[in-house]
Design a protein around this motif. Structure first.
Motif, PDB file in Angstrom:
ATOM      1  N   THR A 158    -121.603  -2.965  27.972  1.00  0.00           N
ATOM      2  CA  THR A 158    -121.408  -2.801  28.800  1.00  0.00           C
ATOM      3  C   THR A 158    -122.586  -2.370  29.925  1.00  0.00           C
ATOM      4  OG1 THR A 158    -121.129  -0.889  28.672  1.00  0.00           O
ATOM      5  CG2 THR A 158    -118.926  -1.890  28.040  1.00  0.00           C
ATOM      6  N   PHE A 159    -123.628  -2.065  29.932  1.00  0.00           N
ATOM      7  CA  PHE A 159    -124.433  -2.162  31.468  1.00  0.00           C
ATOM      8  C   PHE A 159    -125.762  -2.476  30.818  1.00  0.00           C
ATOM      9  CE2 PHE A 159    -127.083   1.583  33.544  1.00  0.00           C
ATOM     10  CZ  PHE A 159    -126.523   1.123  34.966  1.00  0.00           C
ATOM     11  N   VAL A 160    -126.663  -2.578  31.587  1.00  0.00           N
ATOM     12  CA  VAL A 160    -127.520  -3.357  31.461  1.00  0.00           C
ATOM     13  C   VAL A 160    -128.254  -2.834  32.329  1.00  0.00           C
ATOM     14  CG1 VAL A 160    -129.704  -5.552  31.456  1.00  0.00           C
ATOM     15  CG2 VAL A 160    -126.608  -5.327  30.388  1.00  0.00           C
ATOM     16  N   ASP A 161    -130.053  -2.672  33.024  1.00  0.00           N
ATOM     17  CA  ASP A 161    -130.732  -1.896  33.841  1.00  0.00           C
ATOM     18  C   ASP A 161    -131.649  -2.731  33.728  1.00  0.00           C
ATOM     19  OD1 ASP A 161    -131.579  -0.723  35.745  1.00  0.00           O
ATOM     20  OD2 ASP A 161    -130.413   0.879  35.841  1.00  0.00           O
ATOM     21  N   PHE A 162    -132.428  -3.951  34.426  1.00  0.00           N
ATOM     22  CA  PHE A 162    -133.902  -3.420  33.893  1.00  0.00           C
ATOM     23  C   PHE A 162    -134.331  -3.625  35.764  1.00  0.00           C
ATOM     24  CE2 PHE A 162    -132.582  -5.947  30.370  1.00  0.00           C
ATOM     25  CZ  PHE A 162    -133.573  -5.996  30.042  1.00  0.00           C
ATOM     26  N   GLU A 163    -133.809  -2.905  36.578  1.00  0.00           N
ATOM     27  CA  GLU A 163    -134.396  -2.580  37.768  1.00  0.00           C
ATOM     28  C   GLU A 163    -135.612  -1.624  37.615  1.00  0.00           C
ATOM     29  OE1 GLU A 163    -131.666  -0.757  40.092  1.00  0.00           O
ATOM     30  OE2 GLU A 163    -130.068  -1.891  39.581  1.00  0.00           O
ATOM     31  N   MET A 164    -136.854  -2.243  38.918  1.00  0.00           N
ATOM     32  CA  MET A 164    -138.449  -1.587  38.965  1.00  0.00           C
ATOM     33  C   MET A 164    -139.461  -2.013  37.736  1.00  0.00           C
ATOM     34  SD  MET A 164    -137.246   2.076  41.515  1.00  0.00           S
ATOM     35  CE  MET A 164    -136.659   2.167  40.030  1.00  0.00           C
ATOM     36  N   ASN A 165    -138.652  -3.153  37.539  1.00  0.00           N
ATOM     37  CA  ASN A 165    -140.484  -3.436  36.167  1.00  0.00           C
ATOM     38  C   ASN A 165    -141.075  -4.431  36.593  1.00  0.00           C
ATOM     39  OD1 ASN A 165    -139.549  -1.866  33.905  1.00  0.00           O
ATOM     40  ND2 ASN A 165    -137.625  -2.601  34.105  1.00  0.00           N
ATOM     41  N   LYS A 166    -141.436  -5.418  35.907  1.00  0.00           N
ATOM     42  CA  LYS A 166    -141.854  -5.833  36.315  1.00  0.00           C
ATOM     43  C   LYS A 166    -142.021  -7.741  35.967  1.00  0.00           C
ATOM     44  CE  LYS A 166    -146.214  -3.335  37.339  1.00  0.00           C
ATOM     45  NZ  LYS A 166    -147.050  -3.196  37.414  1.00  0.00           N
ATOM     46  N   LEU A 167    -140.615  -7.633  35.718  1.00  0.00           N
ATOM     47  CA  LEU A 167    -139.782  -9.101  35.004  1.00  0.00           C
ATOM     48  C   LEU A 167    -139.934 -10.366  35.468  1.00  0.00           C
ATOM     49  CD1 LEU A 167    -137.116  -7.418  33.141  1.00  0.00           C
ATOM     50  CD2 LEU A 167    -139.479  -7.465  32.144  1.00  0.00           C
ATOM     51  N   THR A 168    -140.624 -11.377  35.475  1.00  0.00           N
ATOM     52  CA  THR A 168    -140.823 -12.826  35.541  1.00  0.00           C
ATOM     53  C   THR A 168    -139.914 -13.579  34.794  1.00  0.00           C
ATOM     54  OG1 THR A 168    -142.691 -13.345  34.507  1.00  0.00           O
ATOM     55  CG2 THR A 168    -143.378 -12.417  36.007  1.00  0.00           C
ATOM     56  N   GLY A 169    -140.042 -15.277  35.454  1.00  0.00           N
ATOM     57  CA  GLY A 169    -138.772 -16.314  35.002  1.00  0.00           C
ATOM     58  C   GLY A 169    -138.159 -15.567  35.504  1.00  0.00           C
ATOM     59  N   GLN A 170    -136.602 -16.909  34.627  1.00  0.00           N
ATOM     60  CA  GLN A 170    -135.837 -16.962  35.756  1.00  0.00           C
ATOM     61  C   GLN A 170    -134.748 -16.052  34.942  1.00  0.00           C
ATOM     62  OE1 GLN A 170    -134.327 -21.042  35.375  1.00  0.00           O
ATOM     63  NE2 GLN A 170    -135.386 -21.609  36.178  1.00  0.00           N
ATOM     64  N   ILE A 171    -133.413 -15.352  35.359  1.00  0.00           N
ATOM     65  CA  ILE A 171    -132.366 -14.865  34.868  1.00  0.00           C
ATOM     66  C   ILE A 171    -131.769 -15.751  34.083  1.00  0.00           C
ATOM     67  CG2 ILE A 171    -130.278 -13.674  35.043  1.00  0.00           C
ATOM     68  CD1 ILE A 171    -130.602 -13.428  38.146  1.00  0.00           C
ATOM     69  N   PRO A 172    -131.642 -14.470  32.135  1.00  0.00           N
ATOM     70  CA  PRO A 172    -130.893 -15.911  31.375  1.00  0.00           C
ATOM     71  C   PRO A 172    -129.897 -15.899  31.481  1.00  0.00           C
ATOM     72  CG  PRO A 172    -133.260 -13.908  30.750  1.00  0.00           C
ATOM     73  CD  PRO A 172    -132.292 -13.533  31.763  1.00  0.00           C
ATOM     74  N   PRO A 173    -129.223 -17.254  31.141  1.00  0.00           N
ATOM     75  CA  PRO A 173    -128.067 -17.818  31.046  1.00  0.00           C
ATOM     76  C   PRO A 173    -127.164 -17.135  30.398  1.00  0.00           C
ATOM     77  CG  PRO A 173    -129.518 -20.072  31.548  1.00  0.00           C
ATOM     78  CD  PRO A 173    -130.322 -18.940  30.973  1.00  0.00           C
ATOM     79  N   SER A 174    -127.862 -16.475  29.425  1.00  0.00           N
ATOM     80  CA  SER A 174    -127.132 -16.262  28.278  1.00  0.00           C
ATOM     81  C   SER A 174    -126.224 -14.582  28.623  1.00  0.00           C
ATOM     82  CB  SER A 174    -128.205 -15.613  27.467  1.00  0.00           C
ATOM     83  OG  SER A 174    -129.066 -14.437  27.320  1.00  0.00           O
ATOM     84  N   PHE A 175    -126.942 -14.028  29.729  1.00  0.00           N
ATOM     85  CA  PHE A 175    -126.255 -13.048  30.694  1.00  0.00           C
ATOM     86  C   PHE A 175    -124.520 -13.000  29.954  1.00  0.00           C
ATOM     87  CE2 PHE A 175    -130.405 -11.162  31.771  1.00  0.00           C
ATOM     88  CZ  PHE A 175    -130.020  -9.647  31.440  1.00  0.00           C
ATOM     89  N   GLY A 176    -124.215 -14.599  30.868  1.00  0.00           N
ATOM     90  CA  GLY A 176    -122.986 -14.492  30.326  1.00  0.00           C
ATOM     91  C   GLY A 176    -122.372 -14.545  29.225  1.00  0.00           C
ATOM     92  N   ASN A 177    -123.071 -14.368  28.326  1.00  0.00           N
ATOM     93  CA  ASN A 177    -122.711 -14.277  27.201  1.00  0.00           C
ATOM     94  C   ASN A 177    -121.526 -12.526  27.301  1.00  0.00           C
ATOM     95  OD1 ASN A 177    -123.348 -16.453  25.816  1.00  0.00           O
ATOM     96  ND2 ASN A 177    -124.452 -16.855  25.184  1.00  0.00           N
ATOM     97  N   LEU A 178    -122.067 -11.791  28.174  1.00  0.00           N
ATOM     98  CA  LEU A 178    -121.835 -10.175  27.682  1.00  0.00           C
ATOM     99  C   LEU A 178    -120.195 -10.317  27.999  1.00  0.00           C
ATOM    100  CD1 LEU A 178    -125.338  -8.937  28.163  1.00  0.00           C
ATOM    101  CD2 LEU A 178    -124.290  -9.779  26.218  1.00  0.00           C
ATOM    102  N   SER A 179    -119.774 -10.621  27.166  1.00  0.00           N
ATOM    103  CA  SER A 179    -117.857 -10.015  27.589  1.00  0.00           C
ATOM    104  C   SER A 179    -117.672  -9.502  28.183  1.00  0.00           C
ATOM    105  CB  SER A 179    -117.177 -10.754  26.816  1.00  0.00           C
ATOM    106  OG  SER A 179    -117.173 -10.249  25.706  1.00  0.00           O
ATOM    107  N   MET A 180    -118.481  -8.487  28.001  1.00  0.00           N
ATOM    108  CA  MET A 180    -117.313  -6.940  27.901  1.00  0.00           C
ATOM    109  C   MET A 180    -118.075  -5.696  29.666  1.00  0.00           C
ATOM    110  SD  MET A 180    -115.231  -6.540  26.217  1.00  0.00           S
ATOM    111  CE  MET A 180    -114.497  -5.178  27.310  1.00  0.00           C
ATOM    112  N   LEU A 181    -119.611  -6.844  30.444  1.00  0.00           N
ATOM    113  CA  LEU A 181    -120.397  -6.719  30.768  1.00  0.00           C
ATOM    114  C   LEU A 181    -120.148  -6.128  31.891  1.00  0.00           C
ATOM    115  CD1 LEU A 181    -123.748  -6.243  31.286  1.00  0.00           C
ATOM    116  CD2 LEU A 181    -122.878  -8.384  32.822  1.00  0.00           C
ATOM    117  N   SER A 182    -119.855  -5.117  32.485  1.00  0.00           N
ATOM    118  CA  SER A 182    -118.992  -4.372  34.204  1.00  0.00           C
ATOM    119  C   SER A 182    -120.191  -4.077  35.100  1.00  0.00           C
ATOM    120  CB  SER A 182    -119.031  -3.116  33.692  1.00  0.00           C
ATOM    121  OG  SER A 182    -119.634  -1.779  33.293  1.00  0.00           O
ATOM    122  N   ALA A 183    -122.102  -4.358  35.126  1.00  0.00           N
ATOM    123  CA  ALA A 183    -123.278  -3.566  35.434  1.00  0.00           C
ATOM    124  C   ALA A 183    -124.094  -4.266  35.446  1.00  0.00           C
ATOM    125  CB  ALA A 183    -122.911  -2.236  35.950  1.00  0.00           C
ATOM    126  N   LEU A 184    -124.649  -4.796  36.642  1.00  0.00           N
ATOM    127  CA  LEU A 184    -126.043  -5.858  35.646  1.00  0.00           C
ATOM    128  C   LEU A 184    -127.657  -5.124  37.005  1.00  0.00           C
ATOM    129  CD1 LEU A 184    -127.743  -7.627  34.099  1.00  0.00           C
ATOM    130  CD2 LEU A 184    -126.919  -9.246  35.375  1.00  0.00           C
TER     131      LEU A 184
END
Length: 106
Positions: free
Chosen positions: A25-51
């Motif tokens: 329900t909550f995913v936090d990857f803030e303040m890292n050094k992640l690259t590339g594109q935001i994965p479209p599969s985040f859309g599969n997280l039907s219960m996600l309330s915070a990203l």
């Protein structure tokens, strides 16, 4: 379930398999050094309330699949190199906490 990995000096891309974590329900990857594109599969997280993906080095467009996250209330994407426009399918979503910065609006 929470996935809290803020400020851990993570590098590289987020694996597309992130979308298989259905009960997150909550995913936090803030303040890292992640690259590339935001994965479209985040859309599969039907219960996600915070990203939280801000302050990384993501590029490209915001995946329209995030519009599938009907419970999304907090979306933080600023501090990246995102381009394009706000996906049209986001309009029905009510996102009370939206932090978004696009470098090039088309």
């Amino acid at each position: 379930m929470f996935l809290y990995l803020e400020n851990n000096q993570l590098t590289g891309a987020i694996p597309d398999g992130i979308g298989s974590l259905k009960i997150v329900t909550f995913v936090d990857f803030e303040m890292n050094k992640l690259t590339g594109q935001i994965p479209p599969s985040f859309g599969n997280l039907s219960m996600l309330s915070a990203l939280g993906l801000d302050r990384n080095a993501f590029e490209g467009r915001i995946p329209s699949t995030l519009g599938n996250c009907k419970y999304l209330q907090h979306l933080y994407l600023g501090g990246n190199r995102l381009t394009g426009s706000y996906p049209p399918n986001f309009l029905p979503l009510i996102v009370p906490y939206l932090k978004l910065a696009l470098k090039k609006i088309s």
